[in-house]
Write a protein that holds these residues in place. Structure first.
Motif, PDB file in Angstrom:
ATOM      1  N   GLY A  99      -3.396  -0.155  -3.353  1.00  0.00           N
ATOM      2  CA  GLY A  99      -4.157   0.828  -2.583  1.00  0.00           C
ATOM      3  C   GLY A  99      -3.243   1.749  -1.810  1.00  0.00           C
ATOM      4  N   TRP A 100      -3.803   2.413  -0.821  1.00  0.00           N
ATOM      5  CA  TRP A 100      -3.075   3.385  -0.019  1.00  0.00           C
ATOM      6  C   TRP A 100      -3.029   2.918   1.428  1.00  0.00           C
ATOM      7  N   GLN A 101      -1.977   3.309   2.117  1.00  0.00           N
ATOM      8  CA  GLN A 101      -1.803   2.945   3.524  1.00  0.00           C
ATOM      9  C   GLN A 101      -2.892   3.553   4.403  1.00  0.00           C
ATOM     10  N   ASN A 102      -3.257   4.805   4.079  1.00  0.00           N
ATOM     11  CA  ASN A 102      -4.266   5.523   4.865  1.00  0.00           C
ATOM     12  C   ASN A 102      -4.744   6.723   4.049  1.00  0.00           C
ATOM     13  N   PRO A 145       0.829  -1.214   0.000  1.00  0.00           N
ATOM     14  CA  PRO A 145       0.000   0.000   0.000  1.00  0.00           C
ATOM     15  C   PRO A 145       0.862   1.262   0.000  1.00  0.00           C
ATOM     16  N   LEU A 146       0.471   2.215  -0.826  1.00  0.00           N
ATOM     17  CA  LEU A 146       1.238   3.436  -1.012  1.00  0.00           C
ATOM     18  C   LEU A 146       1.211   4.285   0.256  1.00  0.00           C
ATOM     19  N   ALA A 147       2.376   4.855   0.587  1.00  0.00           N
ATOM     20  CA  ALA A 147       2.533   5.668   1.787  1.00  0.00           C
ATOM     21  C   ALA A 147       2.904   7.096   1.413  1.00  0.00           C
ATOM     22  N   PHE A 162      -3.394   8.790   0.487  1.00  0.00           N
ATOM     23  CA  PHE A 162      -4.237   9.117  -0.667  1.00  0.00           C
ATOM     24  C   PHE A 162      -4.124  10.605  -0.999  1.00  0.00           C
ATOM     25  N   VAL A 163      -4.170  11.455   0.010  1.00  0.00           N
ATOM     26  CA  VAL A 163      -4.050  12.901  -0.183  1.00  0.00           C
ATOM     27  C   VAL A 163      -2.680  13.247  -0.765  1.00  0.00           C
ATOM     28  N   SER A 164      -1.624  12.590  -0.296  1.00  0.00           N
ATOM     29  CA  SER A 164      -0.284  12.813  -0.842  1.00  0.00           C
ATOM     30  C   SER A 164      -0.223  12.439  -2.318  1.00  0.00           C
ATOM     31  N   HIS A 165      -0.920  11.378  -2.688  1.00  0.00           N
ATOM     32  CA  HIS A 165      -0.980  10.946  -4.085  1.00  0.00           C
ATOM     33  C   HIS A 165      -1.660  12.023  -4.940  1.00  0.00           C
ATOM     34  N   ILE A 166      -2.782  12.518  -4.461  1.00  0.00           N
ATOM     35  CA  ILE A 166      -3.506  13.571  -5.192  1.00  0.00           C
ATOM     36  C   ILE A 166      -2.642  14.821  -5.326  1.00  0.00           C
ATOM     37  N   LYS A 167      -1.946  15.199  -4.266  1.00  0.00           N
ATOM     38  CA  LYS A 167      -1.069  16.371  -4.308  1.00  0.00           C
ATOM     39  C   LYS A 167       0.067  16.153  -5.304  1.00  0.00           C
TER      40      LYS A 167
END
Length: 120
Positions: free
Chosen positions: A55-58, A20-22, A62-67
């Protein structure tokens, strides 16, 4: 966790998510590509190779990915998703509404075809 490699000669970033992405993954990728983009003005492509989308770690991840997408989408010409993941199969249709880059899906066995498309 994600493995990322910048193929400087081609201006292509290869990303292989393994867990999961961090948040830290996007900071690490940014520190890898930002100097290249600053020097060359753009990244020719990003190749995402994932058997399954982890997926994402938390939510913060997810917000870091969008940014990351927001901060980089105008400086990336093409994005290739190489995967049999259903999520990554539909991602190009979703991403086309949010990014300037041309986005295309390739089945898992077509890494070389995806790389050729990015180089063209």
């Amino acid at each position: 966790m994600v493995n990322a490699e910048l193929l400087e000669q081609d201006g292509i970033l290869v990303i292989k998510p393994e867990a999961p992405l961090a948040e830290e993954d996007f900071k690490s990728i940014g520190s890898l590509v930002d100097p290249y983009i600053e020097k060359h003005g753009k990244l020719n492509g990003i190749l995402i190779q994932a058997e399954n989308f982890p997926g994402w770690q938390n939510f913060a991840s997810f917000v870091s990915h969008i940014k990351f997408i927001h901060d980089h989408h105008k400086t990336v010409a093409k994005i290739a998703a190489v995967s049999d993941s259903k999520f990554l199969e539909i991602a190009p249709n979703i991403a086309s509404h949010f990014v300037k880059a041309e986005v295309k899906h390739f089945p898992a066995g077509e890494y070389e075809a995806a790389m050729e498309w990015l180089k063209a």
